[in-house]
Every structure is written in structure tokens, then in C-alpha cells.
Design a protein around this motif. Structure first.
Motif, PDB file in Angstrom:
ATOM      1  N   ILE A  56       0.843  -1.205   0.000  1.00 44.89           N
ATOM      2  CA  ILE A  56       0.000   0.000   0.000  1.00 44.89           C
ATOM      3  C   ILE A  56       0.875   1.252   0.000  1.00 44.89           C
ATOM      4  O   ILE A  56       0.618   2.200  -0.751  1.00 44.89           O
ATOM      5  N   LYS A  57       1.924   1.259   0.806  1.00 41.76           N
ATOM      6  CA  LYS A  57       2.842   2.412   0.854  1.00 41.76           C
ATOM      7  C   LYS A  57       3.510   2.637  -0.495  1.00 41.76           C
ATOM      8  O   LYS A  57       3.631   3.767  -0.959  1.00 41.76           O
ATOM      9  N   LYS A  58       3.941   1.559  -1.127  1.00 41.34           N
ATOM     10  CA  LYS A  58       4.587   1.677  -2.442  1.00 41.34           C
ATOM     11  C   LYS A  58       3.610   2.218  -3.474  1.00 41.34           C
ATOM     12  O   LYS A  58       3.974   3.055  -4.302  1.00 41.34           O
ATOM     13  N   ASP A  64       1.631   9.404  -5.803  1.00 43.26           N
ATOM     14  CA  ASP A  64       1.986  10.768  -5.398  1.00 43.26           C
ATOM     15  C   ASP A  64       3.196  11.313  -6.143  1.00 43.26           C
ATOM     16  O   ASP A  64       3.495  12.501  -6.049  1.00 43.26           O
ATOM     17  N   ALA A  65       3.900  10.451  -6.865  1.00 44.26           N
ATOM     18  CA  ALA A  65       5.115  10.884  -7.577  1.00 44.26           C
ATOM     19  C   ALA A  65       4.743  11.844  -8.712  1.00 44.26           C
ATOM     20  O   ALA A  65       3.758  11.632  -9.409  1.00 44.26           O
ATOM     21  N   PRO A  66       5.530  12.902  -8.866  1.00 38.73           N
ATOM     22  CA  PRO A  66       5.257  13.844  -9.960  1.00 38.73           C
ATOM     23  C   PRO A  66       5.467  13.184 -11.328  1.00 38.73           C
ATOM     24  O   PRO A  66       6.315  12.322 -11.482  1.00 38.73           O
ATOM     25  N   ILE A  67       4.673  13.579 -12.258  1.00 38.41           N
ATOM     26  CA  ILE A  67       4.777  13.054 -13.626  1.00 38.41           C
ATOM     27  C   ILE A  67       5.757  13.915 -14.396  1.00 38.41           C
ATOM     28  O   ILE A  67       5.691  15.126 -14.379  1.00 38.41           O
TER      29      ILE A  67
END
Length: 68
Positions: A56-58, A64-67
Motif C-alpha cells: 500500500i505504501k509503495k 503521489d510521484a510527480p509526472i
């Protein structure tokens, strides 16, 4: 038969396969209890809970990582 505290599971120290991870996620999203999931995967309930939390954390980190 569920594992008890101090009892070793058959897959102890065995790396999690992609298939095991998928089954873990599918079973939990389908409403299976931790004890049922653990028995199906041959792992302890604590190991399944821990791995699920890691997955779940991964997933959240990827979302949430920017594109770009």
C-alpha cells in the motif's frame, strides 16, 4: 491450521513472488480475513499484514510521484 506465535510458516524466509503479492491484494480486497489469507499463502498473519502495508505504501508513493 493457523500458525501460532513462535511457530514457523512453510514459506518463512521465502521471497514474496508477484503472484503471492497479487493473491494477497485480491484476497484482502475481496474481504478475506487475515487468517484466511495467511493460510492460503502459507505465511503468518503478521507477515501478510506487514507485506500488505508495504504494498500500500509503495502504491501511494507511485501515485503521489510527480509526472515528468
Amino acid at each position: 491450521m493457523p500458525f501460532t506465535i513462535g511457530e514457523s510458516s512453510p514459506n518463512r524466509l521465502k521471497p514474496w513472488s508477484l503472484e503471492d503479492e497479487a493473491k494477497l491484494q485480491d484476497m484482502r480486497s475481496g474481504g478475506s480475513s487475515w487468517s484466511v489469507v495467511a493460510k492460503a499463502l502459507g505465511r503468518t498473519q503478521a507477515a501478510c499484514e506487514s507485506r500488505y502495508a508495504t504494498l500500500i505504501k509503495k502504491r501511494r508513493a507511485r501515485e503521489d510521484a510527480p509526472i515528468g
